[in-house]
Design an enzyme around this catalytic site. Sequence first.
Site, PDB file in Angstrom:
ATOM      1  N   SER A 154       0.853  -1.183   0.000  1.00 23.83           N
ATOM      2  CA  SER A 154       0.000   0.000   0.000  1.00 23.83           C
ATOM      3  C   SER A 154       0.889   1.233   0.000  1.00 23.83           C
ATOM      4  O   SER A 154       1.889   1.284   0.731  1.00 23.83           O
ATOM      5  CB  SER A 154      -0.919   0.020   1.225  1.00 23.83           C
ATOM      6  OG  SER A 154      -1.764   1.157   1.188  1.00 23.83           O
ATOM      7  N   GLU A 155       0.536   2.226  -0.811  1.00 23.02           N
ATOM      8  CA  GLU A 155       1.431   3.357  -1.032  1.00 23.02           C
ATOM      9  C   GLU A 155       1.665   4.213   0.208  1.00 23.02           C
ATOM     10  O   GLU A 155       2.597   5.014   0.229  1.00 23.02           O
ATOM     11  CB  GLU A 155       0.894   4.235  -2.159  1.00 23.02           C
ATOM     12  CG  GLU A 155      -0.386   4.965  -1.824  1.00 23.02           C
ATOM     13  CD  GLU A 155      -0.982   5.641  -3.046  1.00 23.02           C
ATOM     14  OE1 GLU A 155      -1.193   6.859  -2.977  1.00 23.02           O
ATOM     15  OE2 GLU A 155      -1.237   4.955  -4.039  1.00 23.02           O
ATOM     16  N   ASN A 156       0.819   4.067   1.242  1.00 24.56           N
ATOM     17  CA  ASN A 156       1.053   4.855   2.447  1.00 24.56           C
ATOM     18  C   ASN A 156       2.135   4.252   3.335  1.00 24.56           C
ATOM     19  O   ASN A 156       2.452   4.808   4.387  1.00 24.56           O
ATOM     20  CB  ASN A 156      -0.244   5.043   3.249  1.00 24.56           C
ATOM     21  CG  ASN A 156      -0.855   3.736   3.706  1.00 24.56           C
ATOM     22  OD1 ASN A 156      -0.882   2.765   2.955  1.00 24.56           O
ATOM     23  ND2 ASN A 156      -1.352   3.692   4.927  1.00 24.56           N
ATOM     24  N   SER A 176       8.163   4.179  -0.112  1.00 28.36           N
ATOM     25  CA  SER A 176       7.060   3.514  -0.786  1.00 28.36           C
ATOM     26  C   SER A 176       6.991   3.908  -2.258  1.00 28.36           C
ATOM     27  O   SER A 176       6.838   3.054  -3.147  1.00 28.36           O
ATOM     28  CB  SER A 176       5.737   3.855  -0.090  1.00 28.36           C
ATOM     29  OG  SER A 176       4.671   3.123  -0.644  1.00 28.36           O
TER      30      SER A 176
END
Length: 221
Positions: A57-59, A99
Amino acid sequence: MTVLNANTRKLNALSDAELAARVARDIPDGSYVNLGIGKPTHVSAYVPEGREVIYHSENGILGIGPKPREGEEDIELIDASKRYVTAAPGAAFFEHSDSFAMMRGGHIDIAVLGAYQVAENGDLANWATLDDKFPPAVGGAMDLVVGVPRILIMMSHINRDGTPKLLKRCTYPLTGLGVVSRVYTDLAVLDVTPGGFRLVELTHGNSLADVQAVTEAKILT
């Protein structure tokens, strides 16, 4: 579940959970996979038995597990959709810069994204609709489509008003040019080829003619 085409004919449509499970079936063992906001977040709950898939997940999470049971949520453990998630054994947490370096640097194998529109040449529009009621939201989609080699789209086949989302050319602002590999909708699975959309499979009970009726672009067989 059913939807209506332009001629008010009922079509069989997969639920979000069924669609997520269908996407998960095609993800190879050992893949590193980014899950976009919305429908794609459900995919992490359906890893086929015997496979290990590392969800990103990009976070700042690598190693997303399934959705937690009700009452067992950790308020500090969410994905990019702000949805509560669990951490798989061996999961790692990191800042946005790391990320996005994974996403841009070719370290993610597959991205599963949602879409407003997909064109027959693989163009993707998923960040703006030109409707003031729905403010644009770029997120990390543009980084993903330039840095991840295989882009899978998980979406509803038509809009709520019955208009098509699989088009000859996108009318919304583009996220990426010619980036989509395969589209999974509630009505069908389609590959993007040099000649356009090619049918992989229909949702059980639907005919090609019925699905073509709610698709602006030509579906090849």
